[in-house]
Design an enzyme around this catalytic site. Structure first.
Site, PDB file in Angstrom:
ATOM      1  N   LYS A  57       0.857  -1.190   0.000  1.00  0.00           N
ATOM      2  CA  LYS A  57       0.000   0.000   0.000  1.00  0.00           C
ATOM      3  C   LYS A  57       0.887   1.232   0.000  1.00  0.00           C
ATOM      4  O   LYS A  57       1.736   1.403   0.879  1.00  0.00           O
ATOM      5  CB  LYS A  57      -0.911  -0.002   1.223  1.00  0.00           C
TER       6      LYS A  57
ATOM      7  N   LYS B  46      -2.301  -1.643  -3.706  1.00  0.00           N
ATOM      8  CA  LYS B  46      -3.167  -0.470  -3.648  1.00  0.00           C
ATOM      9  C   LYS B  46      -2.355   0.798  -3.700  1.00  0.00           C
ATOM     10  O   LYS B  46      -1.367   0.888  -2.964  1.00  0.00           O
ATOM     11  CB  LYS B  46      -3.963  -0.522  -2.343  1.00  0.00           C
TER      12      LYS B  46
END
Ligand code: PBG
Length: 339
Positions: free
Chosen positions: A212, A264
C-alpha cells in the site's frame, strides 16, 4: 513431394480474430465478473440521510438503513463482497470506537451479515457477498493517523498492533468474515492472526493490504471518511518509487499468514500487481482507489471521455495485470453492465 513445393504461409493475420464481436468475445483472455468484485461502502454514525461525497460522484456516506439497502442490492447483483468503512461520531487519541462492541463499524458489520442472511433465507440469492471490514484506526483517531502516537507524536508501531488485535476481535465478534488490515504497520498480519485464533476466530480471513503506497490518489477517500489527518502517512505507507519493496511486503504478509494479499492503488501500480501475482501462492486483490474513480468521473462529467468504456477498460487492465479480486466503487454499476 519435396520441401520446396510445400505451400508457403501467407501473411499472418492476427486481425482475423478481431473481425466480429462474437469472435472477440470468444477469444478474450480476460473477463470481468461480478463474483470477483468487491464494493467499498461507507457508513457514518448519526446521519439521518445518506450524504453524497462531493469528490466521488455517485458515492455516499450511508446511514445504517441505507447501508442495509446497498448490501441487499449487492447481494441481488451477485457481487462478491462488500468492504465496510465506519465513520464514528466520536474520535479520540487511541481510536476507542474502533473496538467498541457497539461502535458504528461493528453495527454495520452485524447489519450487513443479517441482510445477506435474509436475502438467502427468502431465496433471493443462493449466496450473498462476503462481508468484509477495514481494520485500521485512521477513521477512529482524532489525529487521523492509522496508529496510535508515541510521546513524540510518531506513529507507534507496536502499540498500534495491540489496538489492531482488539479491533479485529471486535469485528470478528460482530460477524465480519474477512478483515482488511490497511494500516501498514510491521507485523500487523501476524498480530491480528494470533489474536483472532486465540479468541476462537480461526476461520476469519485476512485480506492484507500488503503493498500500500502513500498515494495522492487517496484524496477523495479522505473526504468520504471525514479525515482529520494533517501531514501524510509516508512513515508507514510505501514510497511510490519502490517496486521491489512491494514484493517484500507481500512476501512478509504471506509468511505472517495473509490469506489474500492486496496492491493499492491499482492503476498506477500495475507493475507491482503483475509481479506480486506472478509469485503469490495466495489470491491477489487490487484496490481501484477513490482518486482513480474521481479521475474518470470528472473527465466523463466534462464530456472528455467515454465513461462506461473507460471504467471497463480501467478494470480490465487491473484484471489483466493479475488481480483475482478487485475493490472498486463501480462494482454495482459494472455488475449491471455485465449481464
Ligand atoms: C485506511 C484506508 C485508506 C484507504 C483505504 N483504507 C486511506 C488512507 O490510507 O489514507 C483509501 C481508499 C481509497 O482511496 O479509495 N483505512
Amino acid at each position: 513431394m519435396n520441401a520446396a513445393s510445400l505451400p508457403v504461409p501467407g501473411p499472418i493475420r492476427p486481425r482475423r480474430l478481431r473481425a466480429t464481436p462474437a469472435l472477440r468475445r470468444l477469444v478474450a483472455e480476460t473477463r470481468l465478473d461480478a463474483a470477483s468484485l468487491i464494493l467499498p461502502l461507507f457508513v457514518k454514525e448519526g446521519l439521518s440521510q445518506p450524504k453524497p461525497v462531493a469528490s466521488m460522484p455517485g458515492v455516499v456516506q450511508h446511514t445504517l438503513a441505507s447501508l442495509e439497502q446497498a448490501v441487499r442490492e449487492a447481494a441481488r447483483a451477485g457481487i462478491g463482497g462488500v468492504m465496510l468503512f465506519g465513520v464514528p461520531a466520536m474520535r479520540d487519541a487511541t481510536g476507542s470506537q474502533a473496538d467498541a462492541p457497539d461502535g458504528i463499524l461493528q453495527r454495520a458489520i452485524a447489519l450487513s451479515r443479517a441482510a445477506v442472511a435474509d436475502e438467502v433465507a427468502v431465496g433471493a440469492v443462493t449466496t450473498g457477498p462476503v462481508v468484509m471490514a477495514d481494520t485500521c484506526l485512521d477513521e477512529f483517531t482524532d489525529h487521523g493517523h492509522c496508529g496510535v502516537l508515541d510521546a513524540g507524536g510518531r506513529v507507534d508501531n507496536d502499540a498500534t498492533l495491540a489496538r489492531y488485535a482488539s479491533m479485529a476481535v471486535a469485528q470478528a465478534r460482530a460477524g465480519a468474515e474477512v478483515l482488511g488490515p490497511s494500516g501498514m504497520m510491521d507485523g500487523q498480519v501476524a498480530a491480528i492472526r494470533a489474536a483472532l485464533d486465540a479468541a476462537g476466530f480461526s476461520d476469519v480471513v485476512l485480506l492484507a493490504y500488503a503493498a500500500k503506497y502513500a498515494s495522492a490518489f487517496f484524496g477523495p477517500f479522505r473526504e468520504a471518511v471525514d479525515s482529520t489527518l494533517k501531514g501524510d502517512r509516508r512513515t508507514y505507507q510505501m514510497d511510490p518509487a519502490n517496486g521491489r519493496e512491494g514484493l517484500r511486503e507481500a512476501d512478509l504478509d504471506i509468511a505472517e499468514g495473509a490469506d489474500i494479499v492486496m496492491v493499492k492503488p491499482a492503476g498506477p501500480y500495475l507493475d507491482v500487481l503483475a509481479a506480486v501475482a506472478a509469485r503469490s501462492p495466495v489470491p491477489v486483490a487490487a484496490y481501484q482507489v477513490s482518486g482513480e474513480y474521481a479521475l474518470i468521473e470528472a473527465a466523463a462529467a466534462n464530456g472528455w471521455i467515454d465513461r462506461k468504456a473507460a471504467i471497463l477498460e480501467s478494470l480490465l487492465g487491473i484484471r489483466r495485470a493479475g488481480a483475482d479480486l478487485i475493490l472498486t466503487y463501480w462494482a454495482a454499476e459494472v455488475t449491471s453492465w455485465l449481464g
